[in-house]
Design an enzyme around this catalytic site. Structure first.
Site, short mmCIF file in Angstrom:
data_model
loop_
_atom_site.label_atom_id
_atom_site.label_comp_id
_atom_site.label_asym_id
_atom_site.label_seq_id
_atom_site.Cartn_x
_atom_site.Cartn_y
_atom_site.Cartn_z
N GLU A 257 24.52 41.10 30.86
CA GLU A 257 25.65 42.00 30.61
C GLU A 257 26.82 41.08 30.37
OE1 GLU A 257 25.52 45.11 30.26
OE2 GLU A 257 23.53 45.52 31.04
N CYS A 296 34.71 44.76 31.84
CA CYS A 296 33.94 44.35 30.66
C CYS A 296 33.99 45.41 29.57
CB CYS A 296 32.50 44.09 31.07
SG CYS A 296 31.81 45.45 32.02
P1 NAP Z 1 31.40 33.62 34.06
O1 NAP Z 1 32.34 32.50 34.14
O2 NAP Z 1 30.46 33.66 32.92
O3 NAP Z 1 30.61 33.62 35.44
C1 NAP Z 1 29.70 34.63 35.74
C2 NAP Z 1 28.75 34.16 36.81
O4 NAP Z 1 27.92 33.12 36.29
C3 NAP Z 1 29.45 33.57 38.02
O5 NAP Z 1 28.76 33.99 39.18
C4 NAP Z 1 29.31 32.08 37.80
O6 NAP Z 1 29.31 31.37 39.01
C5 NAP Z 1 27.95 31.99 37.16
N1 NAP Z 1 27.71 30.83 36.33
C6 NAP Z 1 28.54 30.24 35.46
N2 NAP Z 1 27.93 29.22 34.84
C7 NAP Z 1 26.67 29.15 35.34
C8 NAP Z 1 25.53 28.31 35.12
N3 NAP Z 1 25.58 27.31 34.24
N4 NAP Z 1 24.41 28.53 35.84
C9 NAP Z 1 24.35 29.54 36.74
N5 NAP Z 1 25.40 30.36 37.00
C10 NAP Z 1 26.53 30.18 36.30
O7 NAP Z 1 32.15 35.03 34.04
P2 NAP Z 1 33.35 35.52 34.99
O8 NAP Z 1 34.56 34.76 34.62
O9 NAP Z 1 32.92 35.58 36.41
O10 NAP Z 1 33.48 37.04 34.53
C11 NAP Z 1 34.26 37.45 33.46
C12 NAP Z 1 33.40 37.77 32.25
O11 NAP Z 1 32.33 38.63 32.61
C13 NAP Z 1 34.16 38.49 31.18
O12 NAP Z 1 33.94 37.84 29.96
C14 NAP Z 1 33.58 39.90 31.18
O13 NAP Z 1 33.62 40.55 29.94
C15 NAP Z 1 32.19 39.68 31.65
N6 NAP Z 1 31.66 40.86 32.32
C16 NAP Z 1 30.68 41.61 31.73
C17 NAP Z 1 30.19 42.75 32.35
C18 NAP Z 1 29.13 43.62 31.74
O14 NAP Z 1 28.60 44.50 32.43
N7 NAP Z 1 28.78 43.41 30.51
C19 NAP Z 1 30.70 43.13 33.58
C20 NAP Z 1 31.68 42.34 34.16
C21 NAP Z 1 32.16 41.21 33.53
P3 NAP Z 1 30.59 30.55 39.52
O15 NAP Z 1 31.67 31.54 39.80
O16 NAP Z 1 30.08 29.88 40.73
O17 NAP Z 1 30.94 29.63 38.39
#
Ligand code: NAP
Length: 525
Positions: A257, A296
């Site tokens: 997602e 999102c």
């Molecule tokens: P993110 O930076 O992509 O991080 C998401 C999750 O992935 C975090 O728990 C992060 O952990 C982990 N992560 C990052 N790099 C990783 C890797 N290489 N290996 C394993 N885990 C990894 O996103 P965010 O800043 O938390 O959230 C914002 C984004 O999420 C926005 O772009 C939004 O649109 C999207 N979103 C989408 C939905 C949907 O349902 N489609 C819902 C909510 C949000 P750490 O925090 O420990 O780095």
């Protein structure tokens, strides 16, 4: 130092706070907690989920699993005030917190009721009717949908620290699968408290729910063929995980997602000042301000007919002028800060990239007036309304994950459908208009690019659940940039987590499977 919940025990990472990640209060900048996964036995947690949690859940029938969801819902609801208080530290107003917390409880309840109504009193499902596969009647085909003997690793985004783990837990529990939750660092303390509430209630079987706080980057190669990696976050992280060599080699199921640049379209028949026009303006402003635009599904692009562009900009700006920004706990505040200073800077960068082909119509990306808080220490942002060239790239490619939206003027229907598709796949889009022929044609073009279309006309605008609300009954997830994943959609979301196996067998064996789950009468034991 935030603890993790592994093998039914609270565990502290083996680092000093100085070498862990400090998480700050979004309003004051004070340190809330430190986060690290150093020294945590993630392999042990995965093994515990597979050996203890999985068998316990798989032994239960769907209605019994539904009872677990209701029990979790009762436990969380009883202590939701604690989660509201913590949510304020992440910048959430009470309305935002309810969206996250009460929304999560609603999903649990909805799934419990849905499972009782739609799934059999059995641990698995036989999808019928049986197909006759030969001339005779003794060789039939059906599909058996059974729980996978694996775990769900939830890697979650920061913006729904309660709703997201609960929404995924609901589907995993019903599918007979234990969960290991990995919250995003900026709001990990909220998910930690949620897991504490559930653990203290003692309503789930041992091993059914665990949580790893901190990074799981080095644990992904521990996932097996029967596991599911359920990811929510940015498209960039989704791309990294999707191509992880161990996940690819083992065909580990991966659901993403991701982010998307969602749109709302004002149809040509809607006149400025009409109730539908006002509904359009309301949707845009709600999506910009609820959770400070950190959803999102939030609207990033508002498409309007060229002749109504100025009216739309004026009306949205007028509404934004009434939004008080500040400490989420202060009287009259409608929008709090974004989650962190880093997030604030990301939004500023994104908005500036979009504005290269246009101008800020409302809001100042560099400064903001706030109530009851220091605008420099907290991660506050003004609401940012941009007018940009609809044919430029940035408005369709850059996701300002905060209180920002761009108005784009379209020339005609073909231009509008083309612009919507330039988001390259979105979670949700809205259309506001009464012209059935126009909207029908638009839907046919736009549907393949979206997970959900929210279509407002004069007959339903007072009943809408809103553009940005994913609902348990409906699919959540979108194609392309949105991650290509799918969650919820009623019991489809449960079945999607299970293994569908084609069975070719005699009617007597199929009957035995159908009846095999019937509990023996008490006196036959
Ligand atoms: P993110 O930076 O992509 O991080 C998401 C999750 O992935 C975090 O728990 C992060 O952990 C982990 N992560 C990052 N790099 C990783 C890797 N290489 N290996 C394993 N885990 C990894 O996103 P965010 O800043 O938390 O959230 C914002 C984004 O999420 C926005 O772009 C939004 O649109 C999207 N979103 C989408 C939905 C949907 O349902 N489609 C819902 C909510 C949000 P750490 O925090 O420990 O780095």
């Amino acid at each position: 130092m935030l603890q993790s919940f592994l093998q039914d025990t609270w565990v502290t990472p083996t680092v000093t706070p100085e070498s862990a990640v400090a998480v700050r209060d979004a309003v004051t900048g004070e340190t809330v907690c430190h986060v690290s996964s150093e020294g945590l036995d993630v392999a042990g947690a995965f093994a515990h989920a597979r050996r203890v949690g999985g068998p316990a859940l798989r032994d239960l029938t769907f209605p019994q699993r539904a009872d677990l969801l209701d029990a979790v819902a009762v436990a969380v609801r009883a202590r939701r005030e604690e989660l509201y208080v913590l949510s304020a530290r992440a910048g959430a107003t009470l309305t935002d917190a309810r969206y996250d917390v009460d929304g999560g409880v609603r999903v649990l309840r909805d799934y419990a009721a849905r499972a009782r109504a739609e799934l059999p009193d059995a641990p698995y499902l036989l999808e019928g009717p049986a197909e006759r596969l030969a001339r005779g009647e003794d060789f039939l085909g059906v599909h058996l949908v059974s729980p996978s003997p694996g775990l769900m690793l939830q890697v979650n985004a920061f913006n729904f620290p309660v709703w997201a783990p609960l929404e995924k837990l609901a589907q995993a529990v019903l599918a007979g699968m234990p969960s290991v939750v990995k919250p995003a660092t900026p709001t990990a303390y909220l998910t930690e408290h949620l897991v504490r509430i559930v653990a203290e209630a003692g309503v789930l079987p041992p091993g059914a729910l665990q949580m790893v706080v901190g990074s799981v980057r080095t644990a992904l190669d521990l996932l097996h063929e029967q596991d599911v990696l359920s990811f929510t976050g940015s498209a960039a992280t989704a791309a990294t995980l999707r191509t992880h060599p161990d996940l690819v080699a083992r065909s580990v199921r991966f659901n993403a997602e991701a982010d998307s640049v969602n749109a709302i379209v004002l149809a040509p028949d809607v006149e400025p000042g009409s109730p539908l026009f006002e509904a359009f303006v309301r949707e845009v402003v709600t999506e910009m301000t609820v959770k400070a635009g950190q959803k999102c599904t939030a609207i990033r692009r508002a498409l309007v007919p060229r002749e109504h562009e100025l009216a739309a900009l004026d009306a949205i700006s007028a509404e934004l002028a009434g939004v008080t920004i500040g400490n989420p706990g202060a009287e009259g505040v409608r929008m709090g800060p974004v989650v962190s200073l880093e997030q604030r800077d990301d939004v500023r960068r994104a908005a500036r990239a979009i504005v290269e082909s246009g101008r800020f119509v409302y809001g100042d990306p560099g400064k903001v007036r706030v109530v009851d808080a220091d605008p420099e220490r907290g991660a506050f942002l003004d609401t940012l309304l941009i007018s940009a060239d609809p044919d430029a790239s940035a408005p369709h490619e850059v996701e300002p994950f905060g209180p920002a939206a761009t108005v784009l003027a379209y020339r005609d229907t073909a231009h509008a459908t083309d612009l919507v598709a330039r988001g390259r796949g979105s979670l949700a889009a809205s259309v506001v208009g009464d012209d059935l022929a126009w909207t029908t044609a638009f839907v046919r073009e736009a549907a393949p690019w979206h997970g959900r279309l929210h279509l407002l006309d004069s007959t339903n605008l007072t009943q809408t659940t809103g553009h940005g609300s994913p609902l348990p009954a409906l699919r959540h997830g979108g194609p392309g940039r949105a991650g290509g994943g799918s969650e919820m959609g009623g019991t489809r979301g449960v079945v999607d987590l299970m293994q569908r196996t084609a069975l070719q067998a005699s009617p007597r064996l199929l009957d035995s499977l159908r009846n095999g789950h019937a509990r023996p009468p008490a006196d036959s034991a």
